[in-house]
Design an enzyme around this catalytic site. Structure first.
Site, mmCIF file in Angstrom:
data_model
loop_
_atom_site.group_PDB
_atom_site.id
_atom_site.type_symbol
_atom_site.label_atom_id
_atom_site.label_comp_id
_atom_site.label_asym_id
_atom_site.label_seq_id
_atom_site.Cartn_x
_atom_site.Cartn_y
_atom_site.Cartn_z
ATOM 1 N N ARG A 423 0.875 -1.172 0.000
ATOM 2 C CA ARG A 423 0.000 0.000 0.000
ATOM 3 C C ARG A 423 0.906 1.213 0.000
ATOM 4 O O ARG A 423 1.785 1.335 0.853
ATOM 5 C CB ARG A 423 -0.900 0.051 1.241
ATOM 6 C CG ARG A 423 -1.802 -1.159 1.420
ATOM 7 C CD ARG A 423 -2.715 -0.963 2.622
ATOM 8 N NE ARG A 423 -3.332 -2.209 3.044
ATOM 9 C CZ ARG A 423 -4.459 -2.705 2.540
ATOM 10 N NH1 ARG A 423 -5.074 -2.058 1.576
ATOM 11 N NH2 ARG A 423 -4.960 -3.845 2.987
ATOM 12 N N HIS A 483 3.107 -9.553 0.878
ATOM 13 C CA HIS A 483 2.851 -8.615 1.965
ATOM 14 C C HIS A 483 4.135 -8.162 2.642
ATOM 15 O O HIS A 483 4.115 -7.278 3.491
ATOM 16 C CB HIS A 483 1.908 -9.282 2.987
ATOM 17 C CG HIS A 483 1.422 -8.384 4.069
ATOM 18 N ND1 HIS A 483 1.822 -8.517 5.387
ATOM 19 C CD2 HIS A 483 0.566 -7.335 4.037
ATOM 20 C CE1 HIS A 483 1.234 -7.591 6.119
ATOM 21 N NE2 HIS A 483 0.461 -6.866 5.337
ATOM 22 N N TYR A 516 1.227 5.328 11.824
ATOM 23 C CA TYR A 516 1.376 3.927 12.211
ATOM 24 C C TYR A 516 2.693 3.734 12.944
ATOM 25 O O TYR A 516 3.723 4.268 12.534
ATOM 26 C CB TYR A 516 1.378 3.018 10.975
ATOM 27 C CG TYR A 516 0.039 2.779 10.333
ATOM 28 C CD1 TYR A 516 -0.986 3.722 10.394
ATOM 29 C CD2 TYR A 516 -0.202 1.610 9.619
ATOM 30 C CE1 TYR A 516 -2.200 3.498 9.781
ATOM 31 C CE2 TYR A 516 -1.422 1.375 8.999
ATOM 32 C CZ TYR A 516 -2.415 2.326 9.082
ATOM 33 O OH TYR A 516 -3.618 2.108 8.475
ATOM 34 N N ARG A 612 -2.748 -5.758 19.094
ATOM 35 C CA ARG A 612 -3.650 -4.629 18.855
ATOM 36 C C ARG A 612 -5.078 -5.093 18.607
ATOM 37 O O ARG A 612 -6.027 -4.508 19.115
ATOM 38 C CB ARG A 612 -3.166 -3.811 17.656
ATOM 39 C CG ARG A 612 -4.109 -2.671 17.279
ATOM 40 C CD ARG A 612 -3.523 -1.790 16.207
ATOM 41 N NE ARG A 612 -3.218 -2.533 14.992
ATOM 42 C CZ ARG A 612 -4.089 -2.738 13.989
ATOM 43 N NH1 ARG A 612 -5.321 -2.274 14.081
ATOM 44 N NH2 ARG A 612 -3.733 -3.399 12.903
#
Length: 730
Positions: A423, A483, A516, A612
């Site tokens: 991304r 990923h 982030y 998280r």
């Protein structure tokens, strides 16, 4: 990037060791070793928590932040928006998948023994509770508090005549031309309702014969949801300075429905919103061109079947029955909400220029290793001296990882740049650097994961831009998402070739890197360079390497590598005690990994998990998980790093993989071992801060309930604030 009432049960003192004893010193870490493997009891069938309900619990923790009066007001509004967006995606993907399995008769049970249908029923009940609470936090707490600060979200009834006249002009000139009322009768079939659109369901009556007809009016999504009134109400001089008033767009449209249906009586009108299945299925093995296959599937996605219907709580039974019938929605998929639908629109309110109502501005610092060097080859010179661990957003992404790639693109001695992109941001400096590298004659390779969910269109766009600039673009391996977060730079230095690498936990995205929390390793270590060379050859060619020198790589190596290290930690604990495993990640779901942690607990190894989101592990149960402790930290930054530490075998690992089936079986993921003692000390400090007894967090109990911690009356510290202060101290 992202679920419930705090009606939670405190953990019994007998099932939980004293926290200060466990935390404080090395001599207290690890329970007495179990004598032999035979001392371990069989694991019970109810040892897993449901992953879908655990996700809803995560979003409830997000909602708890919105309900926290100690946070700045606009940050609370932001968390209301995040909660809403999170829930939308959960329904579009997870609930959609469960419904598809149920409709196909695939009643495969979840790890905790539930059928898809049972899970859907529990999800619906749970969602109704937290959606109602979400609406009430806005109506009863955040909205009144905004009004006290001069930010009013009003109804049409709250407006005076001058304001109504102003909005009449605005509606006539700006809104009316883009509205399309769609009637339903024998000549007009029920209109298609796009997913996540906000709509008004309108019932009108003909004045001549009294016949009633349904019509749908879509609230336009290309204008602001909240209409700002141009001028405040009249009042004493200075009284209204800084006051703003907003009317929801659907209220404005509702007020002028007679203009849309002249000659008709408006009987009733209600807001509604549907969510559609957006979980794509691309048959990669049957399509030679993955790009075209994905574009076809993206076009189909907007027409996916409905999976949720949200309605305002004032909707009549007759109107609801009509919508259920025409939209083909099951009654169990209806979520009734008091007040406004779609509070993700509160981002518009958050964007107001009111810094006093937001967190203090935070500007990341340049990592000390890069702070004093200005020459174009400075980062390469730094990495030749030793590895660097960056911790975002506290360490600036733009002056570390981004600069590393930009300098590589500009350096005439760099021969090749190979990069994974999952991304990336809309005006990505990383993409620009790769284009510049290709234009300069370097070999530039980008592995663009075009299947990154909800970023598919952006990634297709960037893939084509890269290809047109001469970058070698690869779309990954058939059947797998790529990923991993890796970059390899090949540089000529004299007569030799040296490889420089970055392996991280977060995306190459300069915007999200400010929001982030992630870590990354920058290194010139030859073994990691050789490993990344092998990895990129696997991704771009036909190499099928499955073992590496200093990396664990999924889908073949991470699960087995982690479990093997858990077993080694158990063996070392039996020899000398002191066993301790610490994990920080976004989700812990994989049953094999969880079972290995249960075995470690049974052997007396202390296991500490900072997660998280989803956690399917059940901690604190005597006999198999009494030595496992799970907590969750949420705050202004999204905790995103994945870090694992095995104390006795002295290994720290960082990387892209969460402990989930999709990460370990259906993705290319990379974990890298961090070996430099200075860098492992930094990771150790991060763990110690996150696991400190006074750190604000939620703790998971054996009953699956999350409890805020520390309890009232105890000292509380904020993990992220502490890290900000530490990075700013000289």
């Amino acid at each position: 990037m992202m679920r419930h009432d705090r009606n939670v049960t405190e953990i019994d003192a007998e099932t939980r060791p004293d926290e200060n004893l466990w935390h404080s010193g090395d001599s207290a870490v690890g329970a007495p070793p179990a004598a032999t493997p035979a001392a371990m009891t069989d694991l019970p069938e109810d040892r897993y928590l449901n992953r879908e309900l655990s996700w809803l619990d995560f979003n409830a923790r997000v909602l708890a932040l919105a309900d926290d009066n100690s946070l700045p007001l606009l940050e609370r509004a932001k968390f209301l928006a995040i909660f809403a967006s999170n829930l939308d995606e959960f329904y579009m993907v997870r609930v959609a998948g469960l419904k598809r399995r149920d409709e196909m008769g695939l009643s495969v049970r979840s790890a905790d023994g539930l059928t898809p249908r049972k899970q859907l029923a529990l999800i619906g009940e749970h969602t109704q509770r937290i959606a109602t609470r979400h609406a009430r936090v806005f109506l009863d707490s955040v909205r009144p508090a905004l009004a006290e600060e001069g930010i009013h979200i009003v109804t049409w009834a709250d407006l005076d005549q001058a304001e109504r006249d102003e909005l009449s002009t605005y509606f006539t000139e700006q809104v009316f031309p883009v509205l399309t009322p769609l009637a339903v009768d024998p000549a007009h079939p029920f209109p298609f309702v796009s997913g996540l659109s906000l709509n008004l369901a309108v019932m009108v009556r003909q004045t001549e014969d009294g016949g009633q007809h349904f019509a749908r009016v879509k609230v336009p999504n290309n204008v602001d949801r909240f209409v700002e009134l141009a001028a405040p109400r009249a009042g004493a001089e200075g009284e209204n300075r800084g006051v703003v008033r907003f009317l929801p767009m659907e209220e404005l449209i509702a007020a002028f429905l007679p203009l849309l249906f002249p000659g008709m009586e408006i009987v009733e009108h209600h807001a509604f919103r549907i969510t559609r299945n957006a979980d794509m299925e691309v048959e990669e093995d049957r399509d030679e061109d993955l790009l075209q296959a994905l574009e076809r599937e993206l076009a189909r996605r907007r027409f996916g079947p409905p999976v949720r219907l949200e309605i305002a709580d004032d909707m009549t039974e007759g109107m609801l029955e009509l919508l259920l019938r025409e939209l083909d929605v099951h009654p169990g998929d209806v979520i009734e909400v008091p007040g406004l639908l779609d509070l993700s629109s509160l981002w518009q309110i958050y964007d107001l220029d009111r810094p006093a109502l937001k967190d203090p501005a935070f500007v990341p610092d340049t990592h000390p290793a890069f702070a004093d060097r200005e020459s174009p080859k400075s980062i390469f010179a730094t990495l030749r001296e030793g590895d660097v661990l960056v911790h975002h957003p506290y360490d600036s992404f733009s002056t570390s990882v981004q600069r590393f790639i930009q300098q590589a693109a500009a350096d005439p001695n760099v021969l090749a740049i190979k990069q994974t992109l999952y991304r990336t941001s809309g005006d990505s400096p990383i993409v620009r650097a790769l284009i510049e590298a290709a234009e300069a004659g370097k070999q530039a390779v980008a592995l663009v994961e075009i299947k990154a969910r909800f970023d598919e269109q952006a990634n297709i766009r960037w893939a084509r831009a890269l290809e047109q600039a001469g970058v070698h673009v690869v779309y990954g391996l058939v059947g797998l998402k790529t990923h991993c977060k890796t970059c390899l730079v090949v540089r000529r230095e004299g007569s030799a070739i040296r490889r420089y690498c970055h392996i991280g936990t977060g995306n190459y995205n300069s915007k999200t890197a400010r929001l982030y929390e992630d870590v990354g390793l920058l290194t010139a270590a030859p073994d990691i360079g050789a490993d990344l060379t092998d990895l990129f050859n696997s991704l771009t060619g036909y190499s099928r390497k499955v073992s590496y020198r200093n990396l664990l790589v999924a889908p073949h190596g991470i699960r087995t590598g982690i479990i093997e290290r858990v077993e080694r930690e158990i063996a070392a604990h039996r020899e000398r005690g002191q066993g301790r495993i610490r994990l920080k990640m976004n989700a812990l779901v994989d049953e094999q990994v969880i079972n290995s942690l249960y075995r470690a607990s049974q052997a007396g190894v202390r296991v500490e998990v900072v997660v998280r989101g989803i956690c399917a592990l059940r901690p604190g149960v005597q006999g198999y998980s009494e030595n496992i402790f799970v907590r969750s930290i949420l705050g202004r930054f999204l905790e995103h790093s994945r870090i694992i530490h095995f104390r006795n075998i002295n290994e720290f690992w960082i990387g892209s993989a969460d402990m989930m089936h999709r990460n370990l079986d259906r993705r290319v993921e990379v974990l890298a071992q961090v070996k430099d003692p200075k860098l492992t000390a930094q990771l150790d400090e991060l763990f110690e801060s996150a696991l400190d007894p006074s750190t604000r967090c939620w703790e998971l109990g054996p009953d699956g309930q999350w409890t805020p911690s520390p309890q009232e009356g105890h000292t509380v510290r904020d993990h992220q604030v502490s890290l900000m202060e530490r990075h700013r101290s000289p």
